[in-house]
Design a protein around this motif. Sequence first.
Motif, PDB file in Angstrom:
ATOM      1  N   LYS A   1      51.953  45.065  89.841  1.00  0.00           N
ATOM      2  CA  LYS A   1      50.924  46.068  90.078  1.00  0.00           C
ATOM      3  C   LYS A   1      50.177  46.278  88.765  1.00  0.00           C
ATOM      4  O   LYS A   1      50.776  46.668  87.757  1.00  0.00           O
ATOM      5  CB  LYS A   1      51.541  47.366  90.574  1.00  0.00           C
ATOM      6  N   VAL A   2      48.885  45.991  88.790  1.00  0.00           N
ATOM      7  CA  VAL A   2      48.085  46.013  87.573  1.00  0.00           C
ATOM      8  C   VAL A   2      46.933  46.992  87.744  1.00  0.00           C
ATOM      9  O   VAL A   2      46.261  47.009  88.783  1.00  0.00           O
ATOM     10  CB  VAL A   2      47.535  44.607  87.250  1.00  0.00           C
ATOM     11  N   SER A   3      46.695  47.799  86.741  1.00  0.00           N
ATOM     12  CA  SER A   3      45.581  48.747  86.799  1.00  0.00           C
ATOM     13  C   SER A   3      45.089  49.050  85.399  1.00  0.00           C
ATOM     14  O   SER A   3      45.806  48.849  84.401  1.00  0.00           O
ATOM     15  CB  SER A   3      45.991  50.040  87.510  1.00  0.00           C
ATOM     16  N   ILE A   4      43.864  49.539  85.317  1.00  0.00           N
ATOM     17  CA  ILE A   4      43.273  50.031  84.073  1.00  0.00           C
ATOM     18  C   ILE A   4      42.783  51.448  84.334  1.00  0.00           C
ATOM     19  O   ILE A   4      42.152  51.711  85.367  1.00  0.00           O
ATOM     20  CB  ILE A   4      42.114  49.134  83.607  1.00  0.00           C
ATOM     21  N   THR A   5      43.097  52.344  83.434  1.00  0.00           N
ATOM     22  CA  THR A   5      42.628  53.725  83.558  1.00  0.00           C
ATOM     23  C   THR A   5      41.765  54.072  82.353  1.00  0.00           C
ATOM     24  O   THR A   5      41.956  53.538  81.252  1.00  0.00           O
ATOM     25  CB  THR A   5      43.808  54.703  83.640  1.00  0.00           C
ATOM     26  N   ASP A   6      40.797  54.968  82.577  1.00  0.00           N
ATOM     27  CA  ASP A   6      39.984  55.433  81.454  1.00  0.00           C
ATOM     28  C   ASP A   6      40.259  56.904  81.194  1.00  0.00           C
ATOM     29  O   ASP A   6      41.013  57.561  81.925  1.00  0.00           O
ATOM     30  CB  ASP A   6      38.496  55.150  81.683  1.00  0.00           C
ATOM     31  N   ASN A   7      39.655  57.452  80.150  1.00  0.00           N
ATOM     32  CA  ASN A   7      39.962  58.819  79.731  1.00  0.00           C
ATOM     33  C   ASN A   7      39.327  59.881  80.621  1.00  0.00           C
ATOM     34  O   ASN A   7      39.552  61.080  80.406  1.00  0.00           O
ATOM     35  CB  ASN A   7      39.527  59.027  78.273  1.00  0.00           C
ATOM     36  N   THR A   8      38.563  59.452  81.623  1.00  0.00           N
ATOM     37  CA  THR A   8      38.033  60.417  82.592  1.00  0.00           C
ATOM     38  C   THR A   8      38.912  60.505  83.827  1.00  0.00           C
ATOM     39  O   THR A   8      38.605  61.254  84.752  1.00  0.00           O
ATOM     40  CB  THR A   8      36.606  60.040  83.012  1.00  0.00           C
ATOM     41  N   GLY A   9      39.988  59.727  83.857  1.00  0.00           N
ATOM     42  CA  GLY A   9      40.883  59.736  85.003  1.00  0.00           C
ATOM     43  C   GLY A   9      40.577  58.675  86.039  1.00  0.00           C
ATOM     44  O   GLY A   9      41.296  58.557  87.036  1.00  0.00           O
ATOM     45  N   THR A  10      39.531  57.895  85.841  1.00  0.00           N
ATOM     46  CA  THR A  10      39.183  56.827  86.779  1.00  0.00           C
ATOM     47  C   THR A  10      40.178  55.684  86.650  1.00  0.00           C
ATOM     48  O   THR A  10      40.524  55.269  85.531  1.00  0.00           O
ATOM     49  CB  THR A  10      37.760  56.308  86.533  1.00  0.00           C
ATOM     50  N   ARG A  11      40.614  55.184  87.791  1.00  0.00           N
ATOM     51  CA  ARG A  11      41.585  54.096  87.807  1.00  0.00           C
ATOM     52  C   ARG A  11      40.981  52.892  88.507  1.00  0.00           C
ATOM     53  O   ARG A  11      40.391  53.003  89.581  1.00  0.00           O
ATOM     54  CB  ARG A  11      42.865  54.529  88.522  1.00  0.00           C
ATOM     55  N   TYR A  12      41.158  51.732  87.906  1.00  0.00           N
ATOM     56  CA  TYR A  12      40.659  50.482  88.463  1.00  0.00           C
ATOM     57  C   TYR A  12      41.870  49.609  88.800  1.00  0.00           C
ATOM     58  O   TYR A  12      42.602  49.174  87.906  1.00  0.00           O
ATOM     59  CB  TYR A  12      39.749  49.767  87.464  1.00  0.00           C
ATOM     60  N   ASP A  13      42.076  49.376  90.079  1.00  0.00           N
ATOM     61  CA  ASP A  13      43.215  48.586  90.532  1.00  0.00           C
ATOM     62  C   ASP A  13      42.847  47.109  90.611  1.00  0.00           C
ATOM     63  O   ASP A  13      41.694  46.743  90.877  1.00  0.00           O
ATOM     64  CB  ASP A  13      43.692  49.072  91.904  1.00  0.00           C
ATOM     65  N   PHE A  14      43.869  46.263  90.418  1.00  0.00           N
ATOM     66  CA  PHE A  14      43.692  44.815  90.454  1.00  0.00           C
ATOM     67  C   PHE A  14      44.560  44.238  91.563  1.00  0.00           C
ATOM     68  O   PHE A  14      45.689  44.690  91.770  1.00  0.00           O
ATOM     69  CB  PHE A  14      44.059  44.188  89.109  1.00  0.00           C
ATOM     70  N   LYS A  15      44.026  43.222  92.231  1.00  0.00           N
ATOM     71  CA  LYS A  15      44.729  42.565  93.327  1.00  0.00           C
ATOM     72  C   LYS A  15      44.976  41.110  92.969  1.00  0.00           C
ATOM     73  O   LYS A  15      44.105  40.430  92.426  1.00  0.00           O
ATOM     74  CB  LYS A  15      43.899  42.656  94.617  1.00  0.00           C
ATOM     75  N   GLU A  16      46.161  40.618  93.314  1.00  0.00           N
ATOM     76  CA  GLU A  16      46.519  39.238  92.992  1.00  0.00           C
ATOM     77  C   GLU A  16      45.777  38.270  93.907  1.00  0.00           C
ATOM     78  O   GLU A  16      45.836  38.374  95.127  1.00  0.00           O
ATOM     79  CB  GLU A  16      48.024  39.047  93.148  1.00  0.00           C
ATOM     80  N   GLU A  17      45.057  37.341  93.307  1.00  0.00           N
ATOM     81  CA  GLU A  17      44.299  36.339  94.050  1.00  0.00           C
ATOM     82  C   GLU A  17      44.322  35.024  93.296  1.00  0.00           C
ATOM     83  O   GLU A  17      43.890  34.953  92.143  1.00  0.00           O
ATOM     84  CB  GLU A  17      42.833  36.759  94.252  1.00  0.00           C
ATOM     85  N   SER A  18      44.838  33.978  93.938  1.00  0.00           N
ATOM     86  CA  SER A  18      44.798  32.617  93.392  1.00  0.00           C
ATOM     87  C   SER A  18      45.313  32.531  91.965  1.00  0.00           C
ATOM     88  O   SER A  18      44.690  31.910  91.089  1.00  0.00           O
ATOM     89  CB  SER A  18      43.357  32.063  93.466  1.00  0.00           C
ATOM     90  N   GLY A  19      46.439  33.160  91.705  1.00  0.00           N
ATOM     91  CA  GLY A  19      47.061  33.058  90.394  1.00  0.00           C
ATOM     92  C   GLY A  19      46.489  33.983  89.344  1.00  0.00           C
ATOM     93  O   GLY A  19      46.896  33.932  88.176  1.00  0.00           O
ATOM     94  N   LYS A  20      45.552  34.856  89.735  1.00  0.00           N
ATOM     95  CA  LYS A  20      44.988  35.828  88.804  1.00  0.00           C
ATOM     96  C   LYS A  20      45.042  37.206  89.438  1.00  0.00           C
ATOM     97  O   LYS A  20      45.300  37.360  90.626  1.00  0.00           O
ATOM     98  CB  LYS A  20      43.534  35.477  88.460  1.00  0.00           C
ATOM     99  N   TYR A  21      44.763  38.212  88.634  1.00  0.00           N
ATOM    100  CA  TYR A  21      44.632  39.577  89.129  1.00  0.00           C
ATOM    101  C   TYR A  21      43.167  39.982  88.970  1.00  0.00           C
ATOM    102  O   TYR A  21      42.631  40.014  87.851  1.00  0.00           O
ATOM    103  CB  TYR A  21      45.571  40.517  88.375  1.00  0.00           C
TER     104      TYR A  21
END
Length: 398
Positions: A73-93
Amino acid sequence: MKFKTTYRYFFLLLLFCYIFNSCTEPYILETNTYEEALVVEATITNELKKQEITLTKTSRFEDKETQIESGAKVSITDNTGTRYDFKEESGKYISTTEFQAIPGKEYRLNINTNDGRTFESSVEKLTNINPMQNVTATVEPKDSLRGVAIRVHSFDPNNQSKYYRYEYEETYKIVTPKWSPTKAILNNNGTVSFVPNRTDIKICYASKKSTEMLLENTNILNEDRVNFLVRFISDQNYIITTRYSILVKQYVESLAAFNYYKTLKKISSSGSILSPTQPGILLGNIKAVSNPNSKIIGYFDVASVSTERIYFNYNDLFPNEPAPPYYTDCVEFCYANCFTFPVGQCPCTHDDKPGVQEDLAIDAVRYFIENGRTFWVYTPCGDCTTFASNVKPPFWID
């Protein structure tokens, strides 16, 4: 840039340097001790797009393929609370939505692996935005060779960028020099028939991404001005024979990221596990949270990027000069029983032998007929799909 090979080489050096430090006899390279580590390739930029992250595992020396870290489970969050989720596709996220790094915001990478390990990066900000001025291609000498020097030109009047990393993807057009309107077909009875040849095998395109870590800094210069040689191509390299294109990417890096890549480049280019420059522990900005003993290699990079694509034809830079040699031998040949000809007068370069028809039907194409004899060239000389694609890239401009 893809760093899988670099990371793998680094970790293998770490494992084997002490084993071979005093070896004087041949040794079969196999992994006797192996410690798995997560390898992270993560660069997000100010481009509005679906961002990509790659997670792999370190490899044993004898492994032939890189193992993907699946189910994380991979995600990036910023200091405003926004979260960007990543989905596994073809060997990458891949991020589930398009987003871009914004100046002033802070970003953190979070990884939860399928086996319960948790990792997070330090907080990173977007670097200074400084687009390239241009990319040029000129004829220059380099190390006693003559060729095409592809240079990046950049300038930051505010003197705030300083640290740069480059990637490129080159694409070139291939025109077969010996295409023939007929081709040989091997029949079931062992004879060879000639049928009309395909016309879509005359022109192809091939692409290749940079593998070397290309770094430049202007920290010791009076101006933040870049004139960087990103690629040099010999004038005898067949890839520039017809038409060539290169897409160059410039990343503006932080000092910490630049030093990380610089150290990684130094380790990966040491050339030998017996090198006096032995690797230590390369620390990035990602650490284990749930299990401090979990090993991780990689860097979470938030960098501004600019891109430029250029094209040139061989005749643009080398007018009235002969083209470089094709990548393989394309001299015509034919088969004959040379004992039937006077000495020195056999028109063919190959002696007739059993299986010639089968070989020709598989490995060569008919080029022309002269005085009743069929002359041939090897298949790549008349069919570029044997080593490249005949699909024209969507960006290509003739």
